[in-house]
Design an enzyme around this catalytic site. Sequence first.
Site, mmCIF file in Angstrom:
data_model
loop_
_atom_site.group_PDB
_atom_site.id
_atom_site.type_symbol
_atom_site.label_atom_id
_atom_site.label_comp_id
_atom_site.label_asym_id
_atom_site.label_seq_id
_atom_site.Cartn_x
_atom_site.Cartn_y
_atom_site.Cartn_z
ATOM 1 N N GLN A 73 0.845 -1.197 0.000
ATOM 2 C CA GLN A 73 0.000 0.000 0.000
ATOM 3 C C GLN A 73 0.880 1.246 0.000
ATOM 4 O OE1 GLN A 73 -3.454 -0.450 0.223
ATOM 5 N NE2 GLN A 73 -3.792 1.712 -0.022
ATOM 6 N N PHE A 74 1.371 1.650 -1.175
ATOM 7 C CA PHE A 74 2.259 2.812 -1.240
ATOM 8 C C PHE A 74 1.569 4.086 -0.772
ATOM 9 C CE2 PHE A 74 0.191 3.423 -5.302
ATOM 10 C CZ PHE A 74 0.203 4.794 -5.494
ATOM 11 N N THR A 75 0.251 4.127 -0.822
ATOM 12 C CA THR A 75 -0.472 5.338 -0.445
ATOM 13 C C THR A 75 -0.371 5.654 1.047
ATOM 14 O OG1 THR A 75 -2.564 4.137 -0.218
ATOM 15 C CG2 THR A 75 -2.100 5.137 -2.359
#
Length: 140
Positions: A73-75
């Site tokens: 989950q890069f966000t």
Amino acid sequence: MRAVVQTVGRASVTVDGEVVGAVDDGLLVLLGVTHTDTPQVARTMARKVHELRILDDERSAADTGAGILVVSQFTLYGDARRGRRPSWTAAAPAETAEPLVTAVVDALRERGASVATGRFRAHMLVESVNVGPRTILLDL
């Protein structure tokens, strides 16, 4: 490295209509990687997730054998302090992040955890039924 850890009755990841990872009565871990993360940080994150006493009766996945679904989950490193469009500069590029997410998964498995995963760089549909709800942010 950051992780949002949630207790779930069930959780799954679907890619192109196919369920690629799922758990029942366990943990959903949304995992973000930043530029300064290392394999040592990945091992520490795996230990923290596995031993986190967030399940019923203050037990951990290590205590109960609960399954763990890890989803990249890069966000989690999005920064929206300067407006409505988040900046992603604190998120590690995929070439850096993917091996570190894999290192967390491998370290969890080495500890005896039953681990399912999403698919890196894929458009994933993540479904979860939270229990509690209990949600913890781990920020290393």
